[in-house]
Scaffold this active site. Structure first.
Site, short mmCIF file in Angstrom:
data_model
loop_
_atom_site.label_atom_id
_atom_site.label_comp_id
_atom_site.label_asym_id
_atom_site.label_seq_id
_atom_site.Cartn_x
_atom_site.Cartn_y
_atom_site.Cartn_z
N ASN A 172 0.87 -1.18 0.00
CA ASN A 172 0.00 0.00 0.00
C ASN A 172 0.91 1.23 0.00
OD1 ASN A 172 -1.75 2.07 0.47
ND2 ASN A 172 -2.31 1.44 2.56
N TRP A 173 0.99 1.86 -1.16
CA TRP A 173 1.91 3.00 -1.28
C TRP A 173 1.39 4.27 -0.62
CZ3 TRP A 173 3.98 2.87 -7.04
CH2 TRP A 173 4.83 1.75 -7.18
N LYS A 174 0.11 4.28 -0.26
CA LYS A 174 -0.50 5.49 0.32
C LYS A 174 -0.23 6.67 -0.62
CE LYS A 174 0.00 3.29 4.75
NZ LYS A 174 0.15 3.38 6.20
N HIS A 202 -9.29 1.33 5.42
CA HIS A 202 -7.98 1.58 6.04
C HIS A 202 -8.14 2.57 7.20
CE1 HIS A 202 -3.82 2.72 6.63
NE2 HIS A 202 -3.50 1.60 5.99
N GLU A 233 -6.46 4.99 8.06
CA GLU A 233 -6.25 6.40 7.69
C GLU A 233 -7.51 6.99 7.07
OE1 GLU A 233 -2.64 5.61 5.54
OE2 GLU A 233 -1.68 5.11 7.44
N GLU A 241 -4.76 -4.60 10.82
CA GLU A 241 -3.74 -3.57 10.94
C GLU A 241 -3.93 -2.83 12.26
OE1 GLU A 241 -2.16 -2.52 6.68
OE2 GLU A 241 -3.55 -1.02 7.39
N GLY A 253 3.18 2.60 10.56
CA GLY A 253 4.13 3.70 10.36
C GLY A 253 4.89 4.11 11.60
N SER A 270 4.09 -1.81 10.15
CA SER A 270 5.55 -1.88 10.27
C SER A 270 6.11 -3.25 9.90
CB SER A 270 6.00 -1.45 11.68
OG SER A 270 5.61 -0.11 11.92
N GLY A 279 3.12 -1.01 4.11
CA GLY A 279 3.16 0.41 3.75
C GLY A 279 4.58 0.82 3.41
N GLY A 280 5.26 1.46 4.36
CA GLY A 280 6.58 2.04 4.14
C GLY A 280 7.56 1.14 3.40
P1 13P Z 1 3.43 0.59 7.45
O1 13P Z 1 3.92 -0.70 6.86
O2 13P Z 1 4.12 1.80 6.91
O3 13P Z 1 3.39 0.53 8.94
O4 13P Z 1 1.90 0.76 6.97
C1 13P Z 1 1.03 -0.31 7.11
C2 13P Z 1 -0.23 0.02 6.41
O5 13P Z 1 -0.97 0.90 6.82
C3 13P Z 1 -0.54 -0.72 5.18
O6 13P Z 1 -1.85 -0.48 4.76
#
Ligand code: 13P
Length: 253
Positions: A9-11, A97, A99, A167, A173, A213, A234-235
């Site tokens: 997930n590149w956000k 999600h 967010e 999650e 993050g 993470s 994510g990251g």
């Molecule tokens: P991180 O891997 O950056 O913690 O993000 C996880 C995430 O929200 C994937 O949707």
């Protein structure tokens, strides 16, 4: 046996040329990797979906969106519908999600509507659930997860493929990963809910991903848990080398 799914997930990250650079590197590496049994999904910002799905045509990864409108079409400025995605060959879509829940005040009832729109277009939904730090510290994680599952999946048959992602919000993050035992405990609760409220077969088949993470250093211990079927990353998915390393670890397990 369930397939393992490694989803990125590149956000809201990367410029157009950075996306091209990533995909050039990633597709090369993926081509040399026999990843039978491991599905790879990349979810870039919507603007880059067409580019990513062009690369996907000659590769072995799937392209996913990060959100979808609950509406079919019409006067909804800025929104993108499920039928638009399917008309472009987009196969997966993240919904719910944390967010989106936090910054856009999305509730389970809205996520339920989005889920129905995706299923109607045969797009695989990746449905996120998870508790905040306050909820975990208050000892109500189980109830929070069960409420989210009920609110999102009430009346959903699971006849079509559905992916669930656990999650924990406090792990996203933050560099703070849930321990394999903490994650496994919640994954088992989720699978048990599907067994009790949908069917034993649905529970057996539904892939449940961990997100928060996840990185090359900790993916193995997480996905070796019996109810963890992959990751929503994510990251660490922004870096082609790290992401392919995670795919390779999943292949080796
Ligand atoms: P991180 O891997 O950056 O913690 O993000 C996880 C995430 O929200 C994937 O949707």
């Amino acid at each position: 046996m369930r397939n393992v799914i490694i989803a990125g997930n590149w956000k809201m990250n990367k410029t157009f040329s950075e996306v091209e650079d990533f995909l050039d590197d990633f597709v090369d590496e993926l081509e040399g990797t026999d990843h039978a049994g491991v599905e790879v999904v990349i979810c870039p910002p919507a603007l880059y979906l067409e580019l990513a799905s062009d690369y996907a045509q000659d590769s072995t990864f799937f392209t996913g969106a990060q959100d979808v409108s609950a509406h079919e079409s019409g006067a909804y400025t800025g929104e993108i519908s499920a039928s638009m995605y399917s008309s472009m060959g987009i196969t997966h879509c993240i919904i719910g999600h944390s967010e989106r829940r936090k910054y856009h005040h999305e509730k389970d009832s809205l996520i339920h509507e989005k889920l129905q729109k995706l299923l109607a277009e045969e797009i695989v939904p990746i449905v996120c659930v998870g508790e905040t730090l306050e909820e975990r510290e208050a000892g109500i994680t189980r109830n929070v997860i069960l409420d989210q599952l009920k609110g999102v999946f009430e009346g959903i048959s699971f006849n079509d493929p559905i992916v669930i992602a656990y999650e924990p919000v406090w792990a996203i993050g933050t560099g703070k990963t849930a321990s394999p035992e903490q994650a496994q405990e919640i994954h088992a609760i989720i699978r048990q809910w599907v067994k009790a409220h949908v069917s034993p077969a649905a529970a057996e088949n539904v892939p449940i991903l961990y997100g928060g993470s996840m990185k090359p250093e900790n993916i193995a211990e997480l996905i070796s848990q019996p109810d963890i079927d992959g990751g929503l990353i994510g990251g660490a998915s922004l870096d082609a080398k790290k992401f392919i390393a995670m795919v390779k670890t999943a292949v080796e397990m």
